[in-house]
Design an enzyme around this catalytic site. Structure first.
Site, short mmCIF file in Angstrom:
data_model
loop_
_atom_site.label_atom_id
_atom_site.label_comp_id
_atom_site.label_asym_id
_atom_site.label_seq_id
_atom_site.Cartn_x
_atom_site.Cartn_y
_atom_site.Cartn_z
N SER A 163 0.86 -1.19 0.00
CA SER A 163 0.00 0.00 0.00
C SER A 163 0.89 1.23 0.00
O SER A 163 2.06 1.16 0.40
CB SER A 163 -0.89 0.01 1.25
N TYR A 176 -1.85 -0.78 10.77
CA TYR A 176 -1.95 -1.03 9.33
C TYR A 176 -0.70 -0.54 8.61
O TYR A 176 -0.10 -1.27 7.80
CB TYR A 176 -3.19 -0.34 8.78
#
Length: 310
Positions: A163, A176
């Protein structure tokens, strides 16, 4: 940037990536082979994973999906195995079943991910651990389980879906962002151990995907106030780009959309400049509107879903 991304989106993932590969000198040889390849997609029941499964089947590649969910409408030629990727024993048990009943995996797409939109003070220990286990440690489990088979065959592809959050950790995304940053280390080390940059040719190819926000449900409610410079991606287009890379045997990194290519620079900016950019982008306020993915199954906390989106 929005105009560029819109044009590329209209052209379609295959066309866009085809132009890119032509400029880089990639040939038209198709790497994927239904006679040789079996793909495994983690978190393949929905979102980006589901799109990848469909496109792999369009290429007649047999596919195995590991996910907590089994979709109501199963795709022909896809083997769905219910598996909690945060539990090592379940991953290894699934790997044994796959190798015994289906065959050696040659395309491993580590796509599964979960998140929670809370500050580190509000996160429970179990939420932190669950996020790290699913997003980061599960990729170690799958690589450990399936890489020996690839090395035996002298053919393999490991795709790590990370990501843009690997390069910048927004507020309320500590676990995350930390898990995605860890994937950068896994990708780089794996590439130099067995990938194209290893001392001994192994036939293993590695690919890192660092994508921006996609229009899926993992980040429900998160508002993007700067869609002109930071467009929200269609997961189907991201899947197209990954599939084009796989079909061409491309190695290295895929980073999209345009703004995501600038994210690594944030790590070397002076603190004052980085603070200005973060304030202008509203990145540290994005999770204020997060609704949380409804996921009551298997005792998973609200806000969790084994599906990669951002």
């Amino acid at each position: 940037m929005k105009l560029i991304d819109a044009v590329l989106s209209v052209l379609g993932g295959y066309t866009t990536a085809g132009i890119y590969n032509a400029l880089r000198g990639y040939t038209d040889d198709v790497y994927l082979d239904p006679e040789l390849d079996i793909a495994l997609v983690t978190g393949g029941a929905n979102g980006l994973g589901s799109n990848l499964v469909k496109k792999l089947r369009e290429c007649s590649i047999p596919v195995v999906v590991l996910d907590l969910e089994i979709p109501e409408s199963c795709i022909d030629g896809v083997y769905y195995i219910k598996c909690d990727l945060s539990v090592r024993e379940q991953v290894l048990d699934a790997a044994q079943v796959i190798q015994a009943e289906i065959g050696d995996i040659t395309i491993l797409i580590n796509n599964a991910a979960i998140t929670q939109g809370k500050s580190i003070v509000d996160l429970s220990y179990s939420e932190i651990e669950n996020c790290l286990f699913v997003n980061l440690l599960s990729q170690f489990y799958t690589v450990k389980a399936f890489l020996p088979g690839m090395l035996k065959l002298g053919r393999g592809y490991v795709v790590i879906v990370a990501s843009v959050m690997a390069y910048i950790g927004p507020a309320k995304l500590s676990a995350y962002a930390a898990s995605k940053s860890g994937l950068l280390g896994l990708f780089e080390s794996l590439t130099y151990e067995v990938g194209p940059n290893a001392d001994v040719e192994s036939g293993i190819r590695t690919l890192l995907v660092s994508q921006g926000q996609m229009a899926t449900n993992l980040f429900d409610g998160v508002q993007n106030p700067h869609t002109f410079t930071a467009s929200v991606l269609d997961s189907s287009n991201v899947a197209d780009r990954i599939m084009l890379a796989l079909s061409r045997g491309e190695q290295g990194r895929i980073t999209m959309p345009t703004y995501a290519k600038l994210m690594p620079i944030m790590r070397v900016l002076p603190r004052s400049m980085a603070t200005i950019v973060r304030y202008w982008s509203d990145i540290d306020r994005g999770m204020d509107s997060y609704l949380g993915a409804q996921y009551p199954r298997n005792g998973q906390p609200k806000g969790s879903r084994q599906n990669s989106t951002k």
